[in-house]
Design an enzyme around this catalytic site. Structure first.
Site, mmCIF file in Angstrom:
data_model
loop_
_atom_site.group_PDB
_atom_site.id
_atom_site.type_symbol
_atom_site.label_atom_id
_atom_site.label_comp_id
_atom_site.label_asym_id
_atom_site.label_seq_id
_atom_site.Cartn_x
_atom_site.Cartn_y
_atom_site.Cartn_z
ATOM 1 N N LYS A 115 -35.251 -32.714 25.063
ATOM 2 C CA LYS A 115 -35.822 -31.494 24.473
ATOM 3 C C LYS A 115 -34.946 -30.980 23.332
ATOM 4 O O LYS A 115 -35.459 -30.497 22.326
ATOM 5 C CB LYS A 115 -36.023 -30.425 25.547
ATOM 6 C CG LYS A 115 -37.219 -30.752 26.435
ATOM 7 C CD LYS A 115 -37.490 -29.689 27.471
ATOM 8 C CE LYS A 115 -38.700 -30.054 28.313
ATOM 9 N NZ LYS A 115 -38.831 -29.218 29.504
ATOM 10 N N LYS A 216 -43.147 -42.000 28.409
ATOM 11 C CA LYS A 216 -43.898 -41.318 29.472
ATOM 12 C C LYS A 216 -45.103 -40.573 28.883
ATOM 13 O O LYS A 216 -44.996 -39.989 27.808
ATOM 14 C CB LYS A 216 -42.929 -40.316 30.122
ATOM 15 C CG LYS A 216 -43.465 -39.547 31.278
ATOM 16 C CD LYS A 216 -42.469 -38.479 31.706
ATOM 17 C CE LYS A 216 -42.556 -37.234 30.871
ATOM 18 N NZ LYS A 216 -41.833 -36.081 31.366
ATOM 19 N N LYS A 219 -47.749 -33.945 27.958
ATOM 20 C CA LYS A 219 -48.623 -32.975 27.280
ATOM 21 C C LYS A 219 -48.188 -32.774 25.835
ATOM 22 O O LYS A 219 -48.986 -32.447 24.989
ATOM 23 C CB LYS A 219 -48.532 -31.616 27.990
ATOM 24 C CG LYS A 219 -49.151 -31.586 29.358
ATOM 25 C CD LYS A 219 -48.855 -30.240 30.029
ATOM 26 C CE LYS A 219 -49.085 -30.317 31.517
ATOM 27 N NZ LYS A 219 -48.512 -29.202 32.265
HETATM 28 P P1 TYM Z 1 -44.136 -30.923 35.090
HETATM 29 O O1 TYM Z 1 -44.969 -29.707 34.960
HETATM 30 O O2 TYM Z 1 -43.670 -31.594 33.848
HETATM 31 O O3 TYM Z 1 -44.922 -32.025 35.917
HETATM 32 C C1 TYM Z 1 -45.488 -31.767 37.197
HETATM 33 C C2 TYM Z 1 -45.372 -33.020 38.056
HETATM 34 O O4 TYM Z 1 -45.988 -34.133 37.395
HETATM 35 C C3 TYM Z 1 -45.072 -35.232 37.346
HETATM 36 N N1 TYM Z 1 -45.312 -35.990 36.099
HETATM 37 C C4 TYM Z 1 -45.576 -37.305 36.032
HETATM 38 N N2 TYM Z 1 -45.706 -38.225 36.996
HETATM 39 C C5 TYM Z 1 -46.016 -39.497 36.604
HETATM 40 N N3 TYM Z 1 -46.195 -39.881 35.306
HETATM 41 C C6 TYM Z 1 -46.074 -38.973 34.311
HETATM 42 N N4 TYM Z 1 -46.278 -39.349 33.060
HETATM 43 C C7 TYM Z 1 -45.751 -37.632 34.653
HETATM 44 N N5 TYM Z 1 -45.580 -36.477 33.941
HETATM 45 C C8 TYM Z 1 -45.300 -35.491 34.838
HETATM 46 C C9 TYM Z 1 -43.695 -34.576 37.359
HETATM 47 O O5 TYM Z 1 -42.708 -35.468 37.821
HETATM 48 C C10 TYM Z 1 -43.913 -33.418 38.310
HETATM 49 O O6 TYM Z 1 -43.781 -33.835 39.648
HETATM 50 N N6 TYM Z 1 -39.533 -29.459 36.275
HETATM 51 C C11 TYM Z 1 -40.857 -29.666 36.807
HETATM 52 C C12 TYM Z 1 -41.482 -28.443 37.439
HETATM 53 C C13 TYM Z 1 -40.670 -27.802 38.523
HETATM 54 C C14 TYM Z 1 -40.482 -28.329 39.822
HETATM 55 C C15 TYM Z 1 -39.714 -27.325 40.513
HETATM 56 C C16 TYM Z 1 -40.897 -29.500 40.463
HETATM 57 C C17 TYM Z 1 -40.038 -26.605 38.447
HETATM 58 N N7 TYM Z 1 -39.474 -26.314 39.661
HETATM 59 C C18 TYM Z 1 -39.348 -27.530 41.845
HETATM 60 C C19 TYM Z 1 -40.516 -29.667 41.801
HETATM 61 C C20 TYM Z 1 -39.753 -28.702 42.473
HETATM 62 C C21 TYM Z 1 -41.761 -30.082 35.672
HETATM 63 O O7 TYM Z 1 -41.519 -29.793 34.528
HETATM 64 O O8 TYM Z 1 -42.915 -30.665 36.070
#
Ligand code: TYM
Length: 353
Positions: A115, A216, A219
């Site tokens: 980022k 990956k 969004k």
């Molecule tokens: P976020 O919002 O980016 O994504 C949500 C979930 O989707 C998974 N993910 C993917 N899995 C497979 N292939 C992909 N291309 C892909 N893109 C996203 C992510 O691994 C995630 O499980 N930091 C986290 C949010 C968060 C969180 C937490 C998660 C904040 N606090 C506590 C677990 C526990 C995030 O940005 O997810």
């Protein structure tokens, strides 16, 4: 006496529609865990403000995220769906944890570096934030929320004393930091936190970008044909899949040398429940066009009912608000218990009643 179930805590950022990466790597798996666990599914609006955003869109995306969760199978009667900013304790615990987190550990996080790089900064091996050539862009700066992001995430998890955290592969490093912090806190102040385990499914844990399968699916991809959203119109889904990048040669097999074909096979397999070898053998002798068409059909057939359910839900604002109200109540009840225990251990004097 009824035995208590293991606790699951996991979250997604309300930064627009969920991608099929979020769906296959995360939400679809969560939906299979409802009966055997006590589930807390967060919508992390506080994490979403670490990058440039619009308050009006965030508000809209937060309710939309709740509707998408439910449409993907997260039944609010069997789980607690809540918004992070509705529960007192996330930022409070993050502050305590930040006081036992060396800055260097945060600067080493891959997502932070990625980022920061997008903003034109480069984190060198010695962990100093350095301007790269492009970083000379006027007004570019890395906010400290971006650096603190994984500490807030650790607080999200530890505040519920979660046993299990189902996530996609990209969150592995953040989860490791969370476990380290829990251990460090327990060691410093005596046993307080459960050490959470990550659950990363074998299938769909890393869905790749359709136009660049080395990266990956996300969004924020500049090339939006790379990203399939769960609410994309079926014609859009089909168009994006049909124009996805494949590889040289014509054999439909999953291998390191064929990242584009491997990604399509993974998506097909996760959507249909069929194994990759089974799909490979049924498509023997066929071309990439046939593979793409079958992938599109499988994606659309899984997402059509999700989209229909979403359309029903998104017009029912009072229902969604009710779900978030009871989710926050349940989450708050659990969070306060842990927070006050942590405060006691940290030596804070109890609040006069
Ligand atoms: P976020 O919002 O980016 O994504 C949500 C979930 O989707 C998974 N993910 C993917 N899995 C497979 N292939 C992909 N291309 C892909 N893109 C996203 C992510 O691994 C995630 O499980 N930091 C986290 C949010 C968060 C969180 C937490 C998660 C904040 N606090 C506590 C677990 C526990 C995030 O940005 O997810």
């Amino acid at each position: 006496m009824t035995e208590s179930k293991p606790v699951i805590l996991t979250c997604a950022q309300p930064t627009g529609q969920l991608t099929i990466g979020n769906f296959l790597g995360a939400v679809k798996n969560w939906a299979t865990m409802l009966d055997d666990h006590d589930c807390y599914f967060g919508i992390v609006d506080m994490h979403a403000i670490t990058v440039k955003y619009s308050p009006a869109e965030l508000r809209e995306n937060t309710l939309s995220c709740a509707a998408q969760y439910i449409a993907c199978g997260l039944d609010p009667k069997r789980s607690n769906i809540f918004v992070q900013s509705h529960v007192t304790g996330h930022t409070e615990l993050a502050w305590l944890l930040s006081c036992i987190t060396p800055i260097g550990e945060l600067q080493r996080m891959t997502q932070f570096k990625e980022k920061a790089a997008k903003l034109g900064f480069n984190v060198e091996e010695d962990n100093d934030l350095k301007f790269t050539h492009e970083g000379a862009r006027a007004g570019a700066s890395v906010n400290s929320g971006l650096l603190m992001y994984p500490v807030l995430m650790a607080a999200d998890i530890l505040l519920y004393n979660a046993d299990l955290v189902p996530v996609g592969n990209d969150q592995r490093q953040h989860l490791e930091l969370c476990r380290d912090l829990a251990q460090r806190f327990n060691h410093t102040y005596s046993d307080t936190f459960t050490i959470p385990k990550s659950f990363i499914s074998k299938q769909g844990a890393r869905v790749m970008a359709l136009q660049n399968p080395e990266r990956k699916m996300s969004k924020s991809d500049e090339n939006q044909s790379s990203t399939l959203y769960i609410l994309d119109d079926p014609s859009v889904l089909k168009k994006k899949i049909m124009s996805s990048v494949t590889d040289s040669g014509s054999k439909i097999v999953a291998s390191k040398e064929k990242p584009g074909v491997s990604n399509l096979l993974q998506i097909y397999s996760s959507m249909s429940g069929r194994s990759v070898p089974d799909i490979e053998s049924s498509l023997k002798g066929e071309g990439y066009g046939t593979l793409k068409k079958e992938v599109a059909d499988s994606v659309i057939s899984v997402l059509e009912p999700v989209q229909a359910k979403y359309k029903e839900l998104i017009d029912d604002k009072s229902y969604l608000e009710g779900v978030l109200r009871s989710g926050a109540e349940a989450a708050q009840q659990r969070a306060y218990k842990v927070l006050f225990k942590v405060y006691r251990k940290a030596g804070f004097v109890e609040r006069p009643r």
